[in-house]
Design an enzyme around this catalytic site. Structure first.
Site, mmCIF file in Angstrom:
data_model
loop_
_atom_site.group_PDB
_atom_site.id
_atom_site.type_symbol
_atom_site.label_atom_id
_atom_site.label_comp_id
_atom_site.label_asym_id
_atom_site.label_seq_id
_atom_site.Cartn_x
_atom_site.Cartn_y
_atom_site.Cartn_z
ATOM 1 N N GLY A 97 36.673 38.558 38.665
ATOM 2 C CA GLY A 97 38.093 38.201 38.534
ATOM 3 C C GLY A 97 38.222 36.843 37.862
ATOM 4 O O GLY A 97 37.505 35.908 38.216
ATOM 5 N N THR A 143 35.613 31.386 42.363
ATOM 6 C CA THR A 143 36.425 32.451 42.964
ATOM 7 C C THR A 143 37.572 31.800 43.727
ATOM 8 O O THR A 143 37.360 30.817 44.444
ATOM 9 C CB THR A 143 35.658 33.386 43.928
ATOM 10 O OG1 THR A 143 36.621 34.186 44.642
ATOM 11 C CG2 THR A 143 34.798 32.663 44.951
ATOM 12 N N ILE A 144 38.748 32.360 43.553
ATOM 13 C CA ILE A 144 39.891 31.819 44.287
ATOM 14 C C ILE A 144 39.731 32.103 45.780
ATOM 15 O O ILE A 144 40.435 31.527 46.592
ATOM 16 C CB ILE A 144 41.242 32.367 43.774
ATOM 17 C CG1 ILE A 144 41.384 33.870 44.043
ATOM 18 C CG2 ILE A 144 41.442 32.065 42.310
ATOM 19 C CD1 ILE A 144 42.809 34.390 43.869
ATOM 20 N N ASP A 145 38.792 32.994 46.144
ATOM 21 C CA ASP A 145 38.627 33.356 47.560
ATOM 22 C C ASP A 145 37.876 32.288 48.356
ATOM 23 O O ASP A 145 37.931 32.293 49.591
ATOM 24 C CB ASP A 145 37.857 34.688 47.679
ATOM 25 C CG ASP A 145 38.515 35.811 46.901
ATOM 26 O OD1 ASP A 145 39.705 35.685 46.575
ATOM 27 O OD2 ASP A 145 37.837 36.813 46.604
ATOM 28 N N GLY A 197 42.490 36.893 48.401
ATOM 29 C CA GLY A 197 41.412 36.299 49.200
ATOM 30 C C GLY A 197 40.379 37.298 49.678
ATOM 31 O O GLY A 197 39.390 36.922 50.297
ATOM 32 N N ARG A 198 40.664 38.580 49.453
ATOM 33 C CA ARG A 198 39.790 39.663 49.906
ATOM 34 C C ARG A 198 39.504 39.525 51.403
ATOM 35 O O ARG A 198 40.438 39.490 52.169
ATOM 36 C CB ARG A 198 38.509 39.675 49.075
ATOM 37 C CG ARG A 198 37.915 41.052 48.982
ATOM 38 C CD ARG A 198 36.934 41.202 47.878
ATOM 39 N NE ARG A 198 37.472 42.004 46.792
ATOM 40 C CZ ARG A 198 37.021 42.012 45.557
ATOM 41 N NH1 ARG A 198 36.034 41.226 45.217
ATOM 42 N NH2 ARG A 198 37.558 42.799 44.663
ATOM 43 N N ARG A 248 46.016 33.849 40.126
ATOM 44 C CA ARG A 248 44.870 33.632 39.250
ATOM 45 C C ARG A 248 45.302 33.109 37.879
ATOM 46 O O ARG A 248 44.459 32.757 37.044
ATOM 47 C CB ARG A 248 44.082 34.946 39.082
ATOM 48 C CG ARG A 248 43.515 35.486 40.382
ATOM 49 C CD ARG A 248 42.102 35.971 40.223
ATOM 50 N NE ARG A 248 41.947 36.913 39.160
ATOM 51 C CZ ARG A 248 41.724 38.228 39.319
ATOM 52 N NH1 ARG A 248 41.647 38.738 40.522
ATOM 53 N NH2 ARG A 248 41.577 39.010 38.292
HETATM 54 O O1 F6P Z 1 37.950 37.899 44.129
HETATM 55 C C1 F6P Z 1 39.114 37.437 43.514
HETATM 56 C C2 F6P Z 1 40.254 38.379 43.718
HETATM 57 O O2 F6P Z 1 41.401 37.822 43.107
HETATM 58 C C3 F6P Z 1 40.530 38.765 45.162
HETATM 59 O O3 F6P Z 1 41.228 37.785 45.872
HETATM 60 C C4 F6P Z 1 41.296 40.050 44.986
HETATM 61 O O4 F6P Z 1 41.176 40.883 46.112
HETATM 62 C C5 F6P Z 1 40.625 40.673 43.793
HETATM 63 O O5 F6P Z 1 39.994 39.625 43.084
HETATM 64 C C6 F6P Z 1 41.574 41.393 42.871
HETATM 65 O O6 F6P Z 1 40.836 41.942 41.830
HETATM 66 P P1 F6P Z 1 41.450 42.656 40.551
HETATM 67 O O7 F6P Z 1 41.853 41.573 39.587
HETATM 68 O O8 F6P Z 1 40.313 43.463 40.041
HETATM 69 O O9 F6P Z 1 42.620 43.451 41.019
#
Ligand code: F6P
Length: 371
Positions: A13, A145-147, A190-191, A295
């Site tokens: 991401g 990672t933003i997480d 944040g997963r 993001r």
């Molecule tokens: O790992 C970063 C993140 O933004 C998570 O917080 C989120 O669950 C995931 O990626 C979303 O991913 P995508 O951009 O593939 O939907």
């Protein structure tokens, strides 16, 4: 003068802070004064679209403009001001068991003449980097990672910018929530980690914060909302992490399709919480999913600075051929740790010391003192 070639890629991401890291890694590698001191002339190739650049570049070529982009100091000069990644990113996994392209990646690294690869990513991207390192590739990693869930580093690029987005959005919601006497439930990313929700909620002064590390009771949430209402609150802000779930329930899934690393997209808990509050309390409640807004946008000052420090440190590790490491921020200092250290169990919120399981909010003081 010795000649060496570095590849650089961003995977997973995107987030703010990637472009500053690229810029400073490139500038440090190509700096003419440093080149003379090191008696080494570096060349830097940007790999486009994460691992997919090396998976899909034609292995019969020694370069491929669709996936390879020579980087110069002049080209990257202004990149630290931009969000996202100018190299592009993807969730492509060369070791995907359903379609393993790792030998193509190895072949392309050789064809391009790369003696090292700077990999900017989170758990998945750095996991691939670690496997390639074991196969002999000169890997240096940069955590992003933003997480904020990578173990071994106190900072991962993108987190602070995402946090600023949450605060700005909540500030905006407050005015309209107040005008209409509404409860607003804001769902953050944040997963499986609650850092964004917790720090976002603390920074914006949210009344309730729900995180994946502690399953919440719907009744308790409603009780807190009514308590606030009775004590005169015109509106309330509830922040809920996308990975949070009610006690006895399961995570909410927005899209069950899985990516190359086996992840599906989380989302929907915000709507669930808002519906529960509205039906139990009778207070008008709306929900809002911040999603990819977190993001996006230009990197905040902190991500520009940390991108700079991480980028410079990564280039220095390459110069010293100190491979198999990722740069990290620990106890206020930039350092480097073995790549395996960021692949251990995720760094999550400690609910004994950082979260108040009664008020569903951040813990307010030193453990053992009155909260
Ligand atoms: O790992 C970063 C993140 O933004 C998570 O917080 C989120 O669950 C995931 O990626 C979303 O991913 P995508 O951009 O593939 O939907």
């Amino acid at each position: 003068m010795q000649r060496r070639k570095i590849g650089i890629l961003t995977g997973g991401g995107d987030c703010a802070g990637l472009n500053p890291a690229i810029k400073w890694a490139v500038k440090t590698a190509l700096d003419a004064r440093l080149a003379a001191e090191r008696a080494t002339q570096f060349e830097v190739l940007g790999i486009r679209n994460g691992w997919e650049g090396l998976m899909y570049m034609d292995p019969s070529y020694t370069s491929d403009p669709r996936y390879i982009m020579p980087l110069t100091e002049e080209l990257v000069r202004t990149w630290d001001r931009y969000g996202g990644t100018n190299l592009g990113s993807s969730r492509g996994n060369p070791y995907n068991p359903k379609h393993n392209l790792s030998s193509t990646v190895m072949q392309n690294i050789e064809n391009l003449g790369l003696d090292s690869l700077i990999v900017i990513g989170g758990e998945d991207t750095l996991g691939v980097a670690s496997k390639l390192y074991r196969e002999g590739v000169g890997i240096v990693g940069i955590p992003k990672t933003i997480d904020l869930d990578l173990p071994g580093t106190d900072y991962t690029l993108g987190f602070e910018t995402a946090l600023n987005v949450i605060v700005e959005c909540v500030d905006r919601l407050r005015t309209t929530a107040g005008s209409h006497r509404r409860v607003f439930v804001v769902e953050t990313m944040g997963r499986h980690a609650g850092w964004l929700a917790l720090a976002g909620g603390e920074s914006s002064g949210a009344y309730i914060i729900l995180i994946p590390e502690h399953d919440f009771s719907v009744d308790r949430v409603n009780e807190l909302i009514l308590e606030g209402h009775r004590s005169g609150a015109r509106y309330e802000i509830v922040i809920v992490a996308e990975g949070a779930k009610p006690a006895g329930g399961v995570e909410f899934i927005r899209d069950s399709r899985i990516d190359g690393f086996g992840h599906c997209a989380l989302g929907g808990v915000g709507d669930f919480v808002a519906d529960s509050i509205q039906s139990a309390t009778g207070l008008e409640t709306r929900s809002m999913i911040l999603s990819h807004l977190q993001r996006g946008g230009v990197p905040c000052a902190y991500d520009r600075r940390m991108g700079r420090y991480f980028g410079i440190a990564a280039a220095d590790l390459v110069v010293d051929k100190d491979f198999g490491k990722i740069v990290a921020y620990r106890h206020g200092a930039i350092t480097a740790i073995p790549i395996e250290e960021v692949l251990g169990p995720p760094h999550l919120v400690n609910t004994a010391t950082q979260y108040d399981i009664v008020r569903y909010n951040g813990r307010r003081t030193i453990l053992g003192h009155r909260a």
